[in-house]
Design an enzyme around this catalytic site. Sequence first.
Site, PDB file in Angstrom:
ATOM      1  N   GLU A 100       0.811  -1.224   0.000  1.00  0.00           N
ATOM      2  CA  GLU A 100       0.000   0.000   0.000  1.00  0.00           C
ATOM      3  C   GLU A 100       0.840   1.268   0.000  1.00  0.00           C
ATOM      4  O   GLU A 100       0.556   2.231  -0.712  1.00  0.00           O
ATOM      5  CB  GLU A 100      -0.949   0.006   1.199  1.00  0.00           C
ATOM      6  CG  GLU A 100      -2.149  -0.919   1.069  1.00  0.00           C
ATOM      7  CD  GLU A 100      -1.834  -2.383   1.318  1.00  0.00           C
ATOM      8  OE1 GLU A 100      -0.685  -2.699   1.699  1.00  0.00           O
ATOM      9  OE2 GLU A 100      -2.735  -3.223   1.121  1.00  0.00           O
TER      10      GLU A 100
ATOM     11  N   HIS B 255     -11.708  -4.400   9.693  1.00  0.00           N
ATOM     12  CA  HIS B 255     -12.240  -4.205   8.343  1.00  0.00           C
ATOM     13  C   HIS B 255     -13.487  -3.342   8.307  1.00  0.00           C
ATOM     14  O   HIS B 255     -14.259  -3.414   7.354  1.00  0.00           O
ATOM     15  CB  HIS B 255     -12.564  -5.560   7.694  1.00  0.00           C
ATOM     16  CG  HIS B 255     -11.405  -6.221   7.030  1.00  0.00           C
ATOM     17  ND1 HIS B 255     -10.255  -6.548   7.697  1.00  0.00           N
ATOM     18  CD2 HIS B 255     -11.204  -6.611   5.745  1.00  0.00           C
ATOM     19  CE1 HIS B 255      -9.411  -7.126   6.856  1.00  0.00           C
ATOM     20  NE2 HIS B 255      -9.952  -7.170   5.669  1.00  0.00           N
TER      21      HIS B 255
END
Lengths: 337, 337, 328, 328
Positions: free
Chosen positions: B68, B137
């Site tokens: 990322e 999440h």
Amino acid sequence: MPSGTPESAVSLSYRDAVRAALHQALSEDPRVFLMGEDVGRYGGSYAVSKGLLETFGPERIRDTPLSESAFVGAGIGAALAGLRPIVEIMTVNFSLLALDQIVNNAATLSHMSGGQLNVPLVIRLATGAGRQLGAQHSHSLEGWYAHVPGLRIAVPSTLDDARFMLAAALALPDPVLLFEHLYLYNMEGTLTEGLARVDLEHAAIRRSGRDLTLISYGWSLHKCLAAARSLAAEGIEAEVLDLRTLRPLDDAAIMASVRHTRRVLIVDEGWRSGSLAAEIAMRITEQAFYELDAPVTRLCTAEVPIPYARHLEEAALPSAAGIVAAARALLRPAGGS
Amino acid sequence: MPSGTPESAVSLSYRDAVRAALHQALSEDPRVFLMGEDVGRYGGSYAVSKGLLETFGPERIRDTPLSESAFVGAGIGAALAGLRPIVEIMTVNFSLLALDQIVNNAATLSHMSGGQLNVPLVIRLATGAGRQLGAQHSHSLEGWYAHVPGLRIAVPSTLDDARFMLAAALALPDPVLLFEHLYLYNMEGTLTEGLARVDLEHAAIRRSGRDLTLISYGWSLHKCLAAARSLAAEGIEAEVLDLRTLRPLDDAAIMASVRHTRRVLIVDEGWRSGSLAAEIAMRITEQAFYELDAPVTRLCTAEVPIPYARHLEEAALPSAAGIVAAARALLRPAGGS
Amino acid sequence: MNASAAALTREHGLRLLGAMLRIRGFEDRCYQLYGQMKIRGFLHLCNGEEAIAVGAMQEFGPEDAIVATYREHGHALARGIPMDRVMAELYGKQSGCSRGRGGSMHLFDASRRFYGGHAIVGGGLPVAVGIALAQKLRAERALTACFFGDGAVAEGEFHESLNLAALWRLPVLFVCENNLYAMGTALERAQAEPDISAKAAAYRIGAAVVDGMDVLAVQAAVAQAARTVRTESVPILLEMRTYRFRAHSMFDPQLYRGRAEVEAWQKRDPIITLSARLRALGVLQESDLAQLQRDCEAELDAAVQFAEHSAWEPVSDLERFVYAERHT
Amino acid sequence: MNASAAALTREHGLRLLGAMLRIRGFEDRCYQLYGQMKIRGFLHLCNGEEAIAVGAMQEFGPEDAIVATYREHGHALARGIPMDRVMAELYGKQSGCSRGRGGSMHLFDASRRFYGGHAIVGGGLPVAVGIALAQKLRAERALTACFFGDGAVAEGEFHESLNLAALWRLPVLFVCENNLYAMGTALERAQAEPDISAKAAAYRIGAAVVDGMDVLAVQAAVAQAARTVRTESVPILLEMRTYRFRAHSMFDPQLYRGRAEVEAWQKRDPIITLSARLRALGVLQESDLAQLQRDCEAELDAAVQFAEHSAWEPVSDLERFVYAERHT
Ligand SMILES: Cc1ncc(C[n+]2csc(CCOP(=O)(O)OP(=O)(O)O)c2C)c(N)n1
Ligand SMILES: Cc1ncc(C[n+]2csc(CCOP(=O)(O)OP(=O)(O)O)c2C)c(N)n1
Ligand SMILES: [Mg+2]
Ligand SMILES: [Mg+2]
């Protein structure tokens, strides 16, 4: 610290106070160790841990490579396994590289495991602007961190807190982030006589007043105290509240002062939008709206990446003069005088 | 999208709308490319980019490794060098690994270089809870990102915005983060006939009312609209304001609605403390305090890492029922009825 | 471009020597000015490491891009950013190359594709990968040179960036300035495998170790590597072995290294080394050296004057450039 | 502990076979229950990879610590977390091993030193390094086994964690479950150097490639590696070559791989492989297999019953455990 003479008697710096706190924690609990970049041989980038390597050795004063995510995560793991790590992230600016570990692991593991695990980790970070270090080295993100459930956020702004907050943090079973404003390391003074511990629950009134409340922490707290002195000269008595812990916030202490002065100015080195100041103002709206004689006001940092040039940086940050002006405006609304 | 028939005529999903926006951007500007984890062969983890690889090829629909920080930083570099990257971070939860690049580079380079550089980068992120994905999440951090100067934060909450906000973001010279609530991808409907573009400056009133203003965005916006319908049944007319952009905030639109209804409930899926709701409330205090008939109120997510169990997750998040109850309380303060 | 030591001409030798003297003089002047509080904030000087920036920049053209760290005065000067603009930046003046907003750690010059000046260790690597991606997608023959220290090798971004550059065959020349220390942390206390060049294999990237104290060796290595990067569109890692003569920054008691070690390295001063070679070749007279010194001093004095007399950015412009005023 | 295939006894063989059948049965039952909406959220099944968890766990004692990913049902069961507690967790019940707060991706059991259940790819590696640091500082002979996928290798945390573990000589057994894909991204499209074991050299870590479809090979490799990790206090990297028989999660159309590839790997099913070997050794009768199947089904039915009849955590307890209620 020189043994023998009582600590409170000697004048010391904020840096010395933090070092004494580290020394005590390492001496009293074999589970405690300090880990971070250049905490050992270099002596700490702000010389906070100078000398500790010689006393406690490289296993407990542990230099790390530049791997913020891994050594913060390692602190989490060591805490899970029963140790009491103190992880130093040299400055809050570099903590962004470890944010996944802090937000997704340290803050969640207790709840996510149904209370089976807990993370008794202390992270120390230098924070703040004011030294002309530019946009990538001048963040004040403690208020931003205070958004995250599972974390505890505290800010030692006095010598007493610099000396004793660490022990309070280590005594808690949760991850605690301690933000040390880099401007305070050279602050000199003496410790309160006989003081041996502080809590991490209560805000503290650093100066009493009846006309308005200045709510702050960190370097801004000292700007507030300076402003309060000038205001006193013109007959305005400002109460100065030191938040001490940003998460949880001591609502009771905040509301008590609001009820007392009925006017509030929050001073926060974070950027204005989304600042901690907004959260405090919202809580006052929720809990003491009808006690207010004027809308809650705030003085924060301008919404710019902090520039290098001194005059621009100073213009971007809250100042004692700015606090005085804002306080005056709060007491003598436009028109009045 | 089937060519020939006008887009507005066909019913489509929010997912289709975002895909159509990507398709148009890639077709119209050779500088545009899409990069992220599984955007290509997999078709996007939420099937948003399905089919684009076949049309535009692997150079412009670029699958990335799980890195990322590097691929977001690469998006920044490509933008500096004159391209128009659209970087997809699969979900906001993983953006914490790229936060240093976003906050220390994307947000600072224009200012830090004295205006020589700029970063025309668009980052798309799925956000939000509600799918029982657990604490790691289910973050809603768009309000948190809105704290950072140099970034622009926008949230498409309707099909029209899902279809046209991307083009508006690409037309800006600054880094723009577009947050797509994962609960909205399956939302079905038709586009407003004849609409060809939207701006990234103005909030939008999605429903007019006189009794109170519900301020929201994302999935919460739709909870507000549902709540407004039930409130209407009991004679309470709620105005619903869709913020659309979280940074900058459209203060004018917010204050206009406040002046109109004099009562405000802000609904925000972020955790309560330090929520965007607090910032909006502070601005109302600063700009429209004396227009209020009651303190500004907020309904946010409980301060817990989002739990997996459905009943616990539902209890943690704002709900239409909760909005209705809060709205009633706002209009009929305790005692009254 | 002339890279090989064999073919070293007087003209080229003097250019390299002058360029290194110029950087050395600049750093020494900065040191004084810091003491006078004309320069503030963090100041990281590159004394001892001049050969890397100077040798490398000989091989880059205007189409190439440069990404550097906070220890980048030498790179900025060698790339051609006028010394007075750099000095004005350190003063925080409006005429500075970053308009006074960046300071020593954040020098920029878009016109020379000098993309900073990055103060987060490792933070420049992903950006360099992205610039190279743009160069490749536009099918330019350009490359991006990314300078970073040995400390950055421990950061995850080093790993992610080298993999991405290799996977996508991007024209990035990774130049690691290995001066053996990251602040006070010696390389062998930061890396389980202290041979940095050996790490390139984990990404199938070609690598070489270069004597960073020898400007001709640096130029030769960069010339060869740059050719491969351009023609094959692949990244290469060059590990430059060098040494920082001064403290890490202005606040460093240097507890972590001994005088002897410093003095041993000072004997390998790249300026002394090149001067000696040029003398041996009989192409350097004392008068040349004196002339170079005079030119350097004159330029330095002019740069300081320029900085001293430049205006401050008006405070009213504080919030400019947070968002772009013009579209690239 | 018995690791070598040569010395394979009937008893040990049946234990390994039963353990794999148990995990396979659990995963298949989860698949059904997801269809019935009894299980929600993300569900990642490990069909095909059972040999790794089963073979490895044979070599760990109660003092050792385990860190796994979101694809950890097999590890949790093989580590000894009761199946009914795991099933109740997937139901989100109070009796679940994470009290219903974690779900499939976040199984925990402090009493068995099972530290999760991590859903951020790569996020478990630094935590494992820290647990091993505690084990070392307490001079325990214990180790920490850290399981992760091939996708995690691209993350910076892989790089930082392996370096830290090697630099500090920590007892971490890094077990990479290389099933060739990270969601839809094939290893060779994610890694410039797709040989994961080769990356260990960048950290001076010993490594080996293991047939992850052969439970005996896994156990033998882990036994040997664990011995080194314990006695020399160094990390080791084991790359297990394996394959995921089912989709990545319940929302995966599997556009990225062909049937033929899946079928080829299915022929190497670790359960079939071990059964065949046991038959060849004449220590497995059809009746044994039938018995193992019956035991497995019975345990599964009981686990589902337990989950079905367990209570929900009261909503009033939502905010419990955000901060610890007791001090470790
Ligand atoms: C991510 C990050 N961590 C820590 C720092 C503080 N810091 C500044 S320079 C430095 C040492 C870097 O060493 P190296 O990469 O070898 O470069 P050198 O200073 O030797 O040129 C450190 C730790 C930083 N700027 N960024
Ligand atoms: C940091 C991060 N990025 C992206 C994701 C989304 N995601 C979940 S699993 C996965 C693939 C991981 O592949 P691998 O590591 O090989 O494990 P496997 O699923 O194959 O067992 C991805 C991209 C994530 N959970 N975390
Ligand atoms: Mg170095
Ligand atoms: Mg995989």
